[in-house]
Enzyme design. Structure first.
Site, mmCIF file in Angstrom:
data_model
loop_
_atom_site.group_PDB
_atom_site.id
_atom_site.type_symbol
_atom_site.label_atom_id
_atom_site.label_comp_id
_atom_site.label_asym_id
_atom_site.label_seq_id
_atom_site.Cartn_x
_atom_site.Cartn_y
_atom_site.Cartn_z
ATOM 1 N N PHE A 124 3.208 3.246 -8.821
ATOM 2 C CA PHE A 124 4.010 2.290 -10.635
ATOM 3 C C PHE A 124 4.938 0.749 -9.846
ATOM 4 O O PHE A 124 5.904 1.120 -9.542
ATOM 5 C CB PHE A 124 4.569 4.219 -10.913
ATOM 6 C CG PHE A 124 5.233 3.408 -11.866
ATOM 7 C CD1 PHE A 124 4.798 3.455 -13.367
ATOM 8 C CD2 PHE A 124 6.741 2.973 -12.369
ATOM 9 C CE1 PHE A 124 5.258 3.182 -14.398
ATOM 10 C CE2 PHE A 124 7.722 2.502 -13.484
ATOM 11 C CZ PHE A 124 6.789 3.208 -14.506
ATOM 12 N N THR A 127 8.795 -2.750 -10.445
ATOM 13 C CA THR A 127 10.709 -3.809 -9.714
ATOM 14 C C THR A 127 9.924 -4.508 -9.324
ATOM 15 O O THR A 127 8.890 -5.012 -9.016
ATOM 16 C CB THR A 127 11.242 -2.000 -9.162
ATOM 17 O OG1 THR A 127 11.675 -1.454 -9.424
ATOM 18 C CG2 THR A 127 11.947 -3.291 -8.563
ATOM 19 N N GLN A 280 39.312 28.353 2.152
ATOM 20 C CA GLN A 280 39.652 28.156 0.260
ATOM 21 C C GLN A 280 38.926 26.731 -0.059
ATOM 22 O O GLN A 280 38.382 26.134 -0.988
ATOM 23 C CB GLN A 280 40.967 28.401 -0.661
ATOM 24 C CG GLN A 280 41.533 29.673 -0.408
ATOM 25 C CD GLN A 280 42.413 30.021 -1.135
ATOM 26 O OE1 GLN A 280 43.666 29.387 -1.661
ATOM 27 N NE2 GLN A 280 42.598 31.622 -2.087
ATOM 28 N N GLU A 364 14.839 5.037 -10.648
ATOM 29 C CA GLU A 364 14.367 5.238 -11.939
ATOM 30 C C GLU A 364 15.603 5.059 -12.914
ATOM 31 O O GLU A 364 15.910 6.491 -13.552
ATOM 32 C CB GLU A 364 13.856 6.315 -11.479
ATOM 33 C CG GLU A 364 12.246 6.654 -11.174
ATOM 34 C CD GLU A 364 11.208 7.513 -11.503
ATOM 35 O OE1 GLU A 364 11.389 7.843 -12.911
ATOM 36 O OE2 GLU A 364 10.441 7.741 -10.362
ATOM 37 N N GLY A 365 16.750 3.997 -12.705
ATOM 38 C CA GLY A 365 17.929 4.196 -13.428
ATOM 39 C C GLY A 365 18.748 4.169 -13.302
ATOM 40 O O GLY A 365 19.107 5.224 -12.150
#
Ligand SMILES: Cc1cc2nc3c(=O)[nH]c(=O)nc-3n(C[C@H](O)[C@H](O)[C@H](O)COP(=O)(O)OP(=O)(O)OC[C@H]3O[C@@H](n4cnc5c(N)ncnc54)[C@H](O)[C@@H]3O)c2cc1C
Length: 403
Positions: A124, A127, A280, A364-365
């Site tokens: 793809f 960019t 903890q 992708e964002g």
């Protein structure tokens, strides 16, 4: 009615991919990561398991399973390493599902069928060096000359650049109208004028292949245009709805891997006379990881549920991607913390998890783009309208796939 149980089919795919990852990826990944080696045989083996086209209808060479099964595959793959989940995200999520949604019957037969079978690999290319989040700033051009378009420009940070046979390339057919001038093309590696080069020195996903694609006077037949002229931006955004879904699902796998490694170490390591899991502040990190695992998985399955119904899911997918990728980064970071100095060396896998978890917060964002999107949805500045072509609902036989 709500049902949170995996179907028998989904459960068996989950177990199959987990077994595959445990046998084929986990024993080798440290070495591949050190060497920056992408192992293409893994994709061939995934193809044999029908994973490369898991949610593509059988009539187009896929396994015909639902979209949440794709999420399950991605979750299990990223439990092993981000590199091979990224490969499925790009090949299946960003490329094949886009062909399924927008392609002509001829394009589906020529490109989707071999991709769904895993015989050909798709990538793809959106960019560019000067256009990432700001997609409309792209400079790659496509000029129509008779029955061809001539493409010129370059793409960068393209996953599988040296491995892919087919690229979805976005280029401007009109330079004066911003994102409305972008058009999508199916470009074969074998077309004259296509060259690729890997990027070295990455922080993470070192076992993955990422790099540049150079296009010099590439002749692309008109029948390889995906959608209409000027429809490329919409196609790219729709592709990202599927890519982001797989990235979010992968992040769930990374949280799980971070948690698993941390739980083991908590029981193994003692300080001040007790297992560190008894402290903890360590429990706080474990509690956050385990809560985020559940939250992220539920967000992913909700987006997949919408996809199964053929409904738009940009808002829900963006939310799943944003929350789960941030959570995966936090989980990996805390996993290193729990391992103390040992977490800082590759004796344990958690340092690789941390390095790998950063890219999905960028690609992708970016985190910031998804934050803005969610703010805009909440404020009513953004809404998802129906697209000219939807991803087919599942089960596939109940819908007519556009021909
Ligand atoms: C490992 C990896 C694999 C990739 N694979 C692919 C691929 O297969 N195909 C592909 O096309 N691309 C791929 N990419 C590229 C990726 O999608 C882009 O890097 C991403 O879209 C961000 O673009 P950019 O890097 O140009 O950052 P920029 O857009 O330049 O952003 C830089 C910074 O500014 C912030 N910013 C930008 N605009 C705004 C705004 N409006 N408001 C607030 N903050 C803002 C960003 O959030 C970021 O922090 C990959 C990237 C990586 C790292």
């Amino acid at each position: 009615m709500m049902n949170f149980k995996l179907t028998d089919e989904q459960q068996s795919v989950k177990e199959m991919v987990r077994k595959f990852v445990d046998k084929e990826i986990i024993p080798n990944i440290q070495e591949w990561d050190r060497q920056g080696h992408f192992e293409p045989v893994i994709l061939k083996k995934l193809a044999d398991l029908q994973v490369m086209g898991v949610c593509i209808p059988e009539e187009y060479g896929g396994a015909g399973m639902d979209y949440n099964t794709l999420a399950i595959v991605c979750e299990e793959l990223e439990r092993g390493d981000t590199a091979y989940r990224t490969a499925v995200s790009v090949h299946t999520g960003l490329n094949s599902m886009t062909l399924l949604q927008w392609g002509t019957e001829q394009q589906k037969q020529t490109y989707l069928v071999p991709q769904a079978q895993g015989q050909k690999i798709g990538a793809f290319g959106l960019t560019e060096p000067n256009a990432g989040s700001d997609v409309a700033a792209m400079n790659t051009t496509a000029a129509r000359k008779g029955d061809y378009y001539i493409l010129n420009g370059s793409k960068t940070w393209i996953s599988l650049c040296d491995v892919a046979d087919h690229f979805l390339i976005f280029a401007k057919t009109d330079h004066d109208i911003g994102h409305k001038g972008i058009t999508a093309f199916i470009v074969e590696r074998s077309f004259e004028g296509v060259e690729t080069k890997a990027i070295k020195g990455k922080l993470g996903i070192r076992a993955g292949n990422t790099g540049e694609v150079f296009l010099t006077d590439v002749k692309v037949p008109v029948e390889n245009r995906l959608g209409e002229e000027g429809e490329g931006f919409k196609i790219a955004m729709a592709a990202l709805d599927n890519g982001r879904f797989t990235v979010a699902a992968g992040a769930v796998g990374l949280i799980e891997a971070s948690l698993e490694a941390s739980l083991n170490y908590c029981h193994e390591r003692k300080t001040f006379g007790k297992e560190i899991g008894k402290h903890q502040l360590v429990q706080q990190m474990i509690a956050k990881m385990s809560a985020n695992l559940e939250i992220s998985r539920l967000l992913v399955f909700k987006a997949g549920w919408l996809k199964n119904q053929g409904k738009r899911n940009t808002q829900e997918t963006s939310l799943a991607k944003w929350i789960s990728c941030n959570a995966a980064f936090d989980a990996a970071n805390d996993a290193v913390q729990i391992h103390g100095a040992y977490g800082y060396s590759d004796e344990y896998p958690v340092e690789r998890f941390l390095r790998n978890s950063k890219a999905p917060v960028i690609y992708e964002g970016t985190r910031e783009i998804h934050t803005i999107m969610q703010g805009e949805y909440a404020l009513g500045y953004r809404e998802d309208k129906p697209l000219r072509k939807q991803l087919p609902a599942w089960p596939f036989e109940q819908v007519s796939v556009s021909k």
